[in-house]
Design a protein around this motif. Structure first.
Motif, mmCIF file in Angstrom:
data_model
loop_
_atom_site.group_PDB
_atom_site.id
_atom_site.type_symbol
_atom_site.label_atom_id
_atom_site.label_comp_id
_atom_site.label_asym_id
_atom_site.label_seq_id
_atom_site.Cartn_x
_atom_site.Cartn_y
_atom_site.Cartn_z
ATOM 1 N N VAL A 1 0.845 -1.201 0.000
ATOM 2 C CA VAL A 1 0.000 0.000 0.000
ATOM 3 C C VAL A 1 0.877 1.246 0.000
ATOM 4 C CG1 VAL A 1 -1.694 1.320 1.327
ATOM 5 C CG2 VAL A 1 -1.966 -1.142 1.083
ATOM 6 N N TRP A 2 1.933 1.250 0.789
ATOM 7 C CA TRP A 2 2.850 2.396 0.814
ATOM 8 C C TRP A 2 3.535 2.580 -0.541
ATOM 9 C CZ3 TRP A 2 4.401 6.880 1.796
ATOM 10 C CH2 TRP A 2 5.733 7.284 1.747
ATOM 11 N N ARG A 3 3.947 1.487 -1.163
ATOM 12 C CA ARG A 3 4.579 1.595 -2.479
ATOM 13 C C ARG A 3 3.615 2.210 -3.493
ATOM 14 N NH1 ARG A 3 5.871 -4.051 -4.710
ATOM 15 N NH2 ARG A 3 3.601 -3.981 -5.024
ATOM 16 N N THR A 4 2.369 1.778 -3.468
ATOM 17 C CA THR A 4 1.368 2.343 -4.373
ATOM 18 C C THR A 4 1.110 3.807 -4.047
ATOM 19 O OG1 THR A 4 0.313 0.180 -4.616
ATOM 20 C CG2 THR A 4 -0.998 2.110 -5.235
ATOM 21 N N ALA A 5 1.022 4.127 -2.768
ATOM 22 C CA ALA A 5 0.781 5.512 -2.344
ATOM 23 C C ALA A 5 1.895 6.427 -2.833
ATOM 24 C CB ALA A 5 0.652 5.582 -0.828
ATOM 25 N N ARG A 6 3.123 5.939 -2.812
ATOM 26 C CA ARG A 6 4.249 6.757 -3.291
ATOM 27 C C ARG A 6 4.066 7.117 -4.758
ATOM 28 N NH1 ARG A 6 9.885 4.153 -1.766
ATOM 29 N NH2 ARG A 6 10.573 6.138 -2.670
ATOM 30 N N TYR A 7 3.556 6.187 -5.540
ATOM 31 C CA TYR A 7 3.305 6.497 -6.948
ATOM 32 C C TYR A 7 2.167 7.514 -7.075
ATOM 33 C CZ TYR A 7 1.965 6.108 -11.799
ATOM 34 O OH TYR A 7 1.650 6.421 -13.092
ATOM 35 N N LEU A 8 1.100 7.327 -6.325
ATOM 36 C CA LEU A 8 -0.051 8.226 -6.422
ATOM 37 C C LEU A 8 0.278 9.646 -5.957
ATOM 38 C CD1 LEU A 8 -2.907 5.893 -5.069
ATOM 39 C CD2 LEU A 8 -2.290 6.340 -7.455
ATOM 40 N N MET A 9 1.190 9.780 -5.003
ATOM 41 C CA MET A 9 1.472 11.108 -4.448
ATOM 42 C C MET A 9 2.605 11.822 -5.170
ATOM 43 S SD MET A 9 3.330 10.166 -0.836
ATOM 44 C CE MET A 9 5.064 9.712 -0.748
ATOM 45 N N ALA A 10 3.235 11.161 -6.129
ATOM 46 C CA ALA A 10 4.351 11.784 -6.844
ATOM 47 C C ALA A 10 3.910 13.090 -7.493
ATOM 48 C CB ALA A 10 4.893 10.824 -7.898
ATOM 49 N N GLY A 11 4.648 14.163 -7.225
ATOM 50 C CA GLY A 11 4.343 15.465 -7.795
ATOM 51 C C GLY A 11 3.284 16.255 -7.057
ATOM 52 N N GLU A 12 2.740 15.687 -5.978
ATOM 53 C CA GLU A 12 1.695 16.356 -5.210
ATOM 54 C C GLU A 12 2.287 17.002 -3.952
ATOM 55 O OE1 GLU A 12 -1.224 16.652 -6.352
ATOM 56 O OE2 GLU A 12 -1.486 15.015 -7.781
ATOM 57 N N GLN A 13 1.642 18.071 -3.481
ATOM 58 C CA GLN A 13 2.043 18.722 -2.244
ATOM 59 C C GLN A 13 1.302 18.057 -1.089
ATOM 60 O OE1 GLN A 13 4.437 21.200 -1.925
ATOM 61 N NE2 GLN A 13 4.808 20.748 -4.094
ATOM 62 N N VAL A 14 1.955 17.104 -0.471
ATOM 63 C CA VAL A 14 1.315 16.332 0.596
ATOM 64 C C VAL A 14 2.295 16.129 1.745
ATOM 65 C CG1 VAL A 14 -0.292 15.080 -0.901
ATOM 66 C CG2 VAL A 14 2.013 14.159 -0.513
ATOM 67 N N ASP A 15 1.761 15.709 2.885
ATOM 68 C CA ASP A 15 2.584 15.341 4.033
ATOM 69 C C ASP A 15 2.908 13.857 3.889
ATOM 70 O OD1 ASP A 15 3.598 14.562 6.538
ATOM 71 O OD2 ASP A 15 2.503 16.172 7.554
ATOM 72 N N GLU A 16 4.103 13.570 3.432
ATOM 73 C CA GLU A 16 4.489 12.194 3.151
ATOM 74 C C GLU A 16 4.541 11.340 4.417
ATOM 75 O OE1 GLU A 16 7.992 11.926 0.765
ATOM 76 O OE2 GLU A 16 7.273 13.370 -0.718
ATOM 77 N N VAL A 17 4.881 11.955 5.545
ATOM 78 C CA VAL A 17 4.950 11.194 6.794
ATOM 79 C C VAL A 17 3.558 10.740 7.219
ATOM 80 C CG1 VAL A 17 5.550 11.291 9.250
ATOM 81 C CG2 VAL A 17 7.086 12.288 7.552
ATOM 82 N N VAL A 18 2.557 11.592 7.038
ATOM 83 C CA VAL A 18 1.185 11.202 7.351
ATOM 84 C C VAL A 18 0.761 10.028 6.472
ATOM 85 C CG1 VAL A 18 -1.237 11.917 7.162
ATOM 86 C CG2 VAL A 18 0.423 13.410 8.275
ATOM 87 N N ILE A 19 1.068 10.099 5.195
ATOM 88 C CA ILE A 19 0.688 9.024 4.276
ATOM 89 C C ILE A 19 1.421 7.736 4.630
ATOM 90 C CG2 ILE A 19 0.802 8.249 1.869
ATOM 91 C CD1 ILE A 19 0.331 11.165 1.034
ATOM 92 N N LEU A 20 2.727 7.824 4.850
ATOM 93 C CA LEU A 20 3.497 6.648 5.247
ATOM 94 C C LEU A 20 2.910 5.997 6.497
ATOM 95 C CD1 LEU A 20 6.114 4.828 5.326
ATOM 96 C CD2 LEU A 20 7.078 6.615 6.796
ATOM 97 N N THR A 21 2.671 6.794 7.527
ATOM 98 C CA THR A 21 2.199 6.254 8.801
ATOM 99 C C THR A 21 0.818 5.636 8.653
ATOM 100 O OG1 THR A 21 3.439 8.043 9.879
ATOM 101 C CG2 THR A 21 1.937 6.765 11.253
ATOM 102 N N ALA A 22 -0.054 6.295 7.893
ATOM 103 C CA ALA A 22 -1.393 5.742 7.661
ATOM 104 C C ALA A 22 -1.311 4.424 6.901
ATOM 105 C CB ALA A 22 -2.256 6.740 6.908
ATOM 106 N N CYS A 23 -0.429 4.344 5.903
ATOM 107 C CA CYS A 23 -0.271 3.103 5.153
ATOM 108 C C CYS A 23 0.208 1.969 6.055
ATOM 109 C CB CYS A 23 0.717 3.299 4.004
ATOM 110 S SG CYS A 23 0.109 4.312 2.638
ATOM 111 N N TYR A 24 1.134 2.273 6.931
ATOM 112 C CA TYR A 24 1.719 1.238 7.783
ATOM 113 C C TYR A 24 0.782 0.769 8.896
ATOM 114 C CZ TYR A 24 6.416 0.346 6.090
ATOM 115 O OH TYR A 24 7.484 -0.109 5.347
ATOM 116 N N PHE A 25 -0.108 1.652 9.360
ATOM 117 C CA PHE A 25 -0.913 1.302 10.524
ATOM 118 C C PHE A 25 -2.418 1.233 10.262
ATOM 119 C CE2 PHE A 25 3.055 2.894 12.341
ATOM 120 C CZ PHE A 25 3.342 1.914 13.275
ATOM 121 N N HIS A 26 -2.845 1.392 9.007
ATOM 122 C CA HIS A 26 -4.285 1.462 8.754
ATOM 123 C C HIS A 26 -5.005 0.162 9.111
ATOM 124 C CE1 HIS A 26 -2.941 -0.464 4.996
ATOM 125 N NE2 HIS A 26 -4.196 -0.870 4.819
ATOM 126 N N ASP A 27 -4.294 -0.959 9.075
ATOM 127 C CA ASP A 27 -4.913 -2.248 9.401
ATOM 128 C C ASP A 27 -4.403 -2.806 10.719
ATOM 129 O OD1 ASP A 27 -6.705 -2.554 7.307
ATOM 130 O OD2 ASP A 27 -5.241 -3.510 5.988
#
Length: 234
Positions: A33-59
């Motif tokens: 999920v994190w690997r896919t999220a990295r592709y989806l967020m490429a070029g976007e202004q986002v908080d990468e740490v929030v996305i990483l942490t959510a990917c790792y702990f969402h389940d």
């Protein structure tokens, strides 16, 4: 602290604390999920740490699909994630808790929470893409096996004369949820991948239908025509 360093720390934590998760929600799943999220967020202004942490702990709380509190699992996961961070990662910035909680809570299909931030949209799309394509196909039947769910109704596999029931038949889950996912995608990249990978599932349905009719070389054209997703303008 860099995103890579946070990821290393989360990987270490998972290695020490992850239990016997089912095959659809294990450590390999969150890394994909994190690997896919990295592709989806490429070029976007986002908080990468929030996305990483959510990917790792969402389940971190994953309830079986037939559990009566399944729709509350993502909120439970958000609660548990915050506890873990405060206990084991005391330097995790407090200002990230609120957007992180929202991203975790909104990822769930069962919860029905609309993502309000780009971070939450990316996490939701990345997680839902796991339910489609070859990986999604494998996960459906892995979960079905763990819950002792039949592969399909041998008398009416495509539910032409009955209501869909994915608590009894794994194949019903394709139509009751999986083929509906492309319409729920939040990002343009996610929509493109979702439609393509949903149609992979339709190809499997067409092949299955042909084999059930004794045709082991062909694909049922009627099934393809009925269920293939068409390009849409968004």
């Amino acid at each position: 602290m860099t995103v890579s360093r946070w990821q290393q720390r989360f990987d270490l934590w998972l290695a020490e604390h992850s239990g016997q998760a089912d095959a659809a929600h294990d450590a390999a799943h969150v890394r994909r999920v994190w690997r896919t999220a990295r592709y989806l967020m490429a070029g976007e202004q986002v908080d990468e740490v929030v996305i990483l942490t959510a990917c790792y702990f969402h389940d971190i709380v994953a309830l079986a699909k037939n559990h009566p509190q399944r729709h509350l699992a993502s909120k439970m996961a958000a609660d548990k994630t915050e506890t873990i961070l405060k206990t084991c990662f005391a330097d995790f910035p407090e200002y990230r808790y609120a957007p992180l909680r929202h991203a975790i809570e909104a990822h769930s299909f069962s919860a029905g929470i609309a993502p309000q931030t780009l971070e939450a949209k990316i996490v939701q799309d990345a997680d839902r893409l796991e339910a489609l394509g070859a990986i999604g196909l494998a996960r459906v039947f892995a979960v079905a096996g763990s819950l002792d769910i039949a592969l399909f109704d041998s008398d009416d596999p495509f539910a032409q004369r009955r209501a869909l029931d994915d608590r009894r038949y794994a194949l019903d889950h394709f139509r009751s949820k999986l083929l509906r996912l492309p319409a729920t995608m939040q990002t343009a990249k996610g929509r493109a991948f979702a439609q393509s990978n949903a149609n992979y599932l339709v190809q499997f349905m067409g092949k299955l239908a042909a084999e059930l009719q004794g045709d082991f070389n062909g694909v049922d054209a009627d099934v393809l025509e009925r269920f293939t997703l068409r390009d849409t303008v968004c």
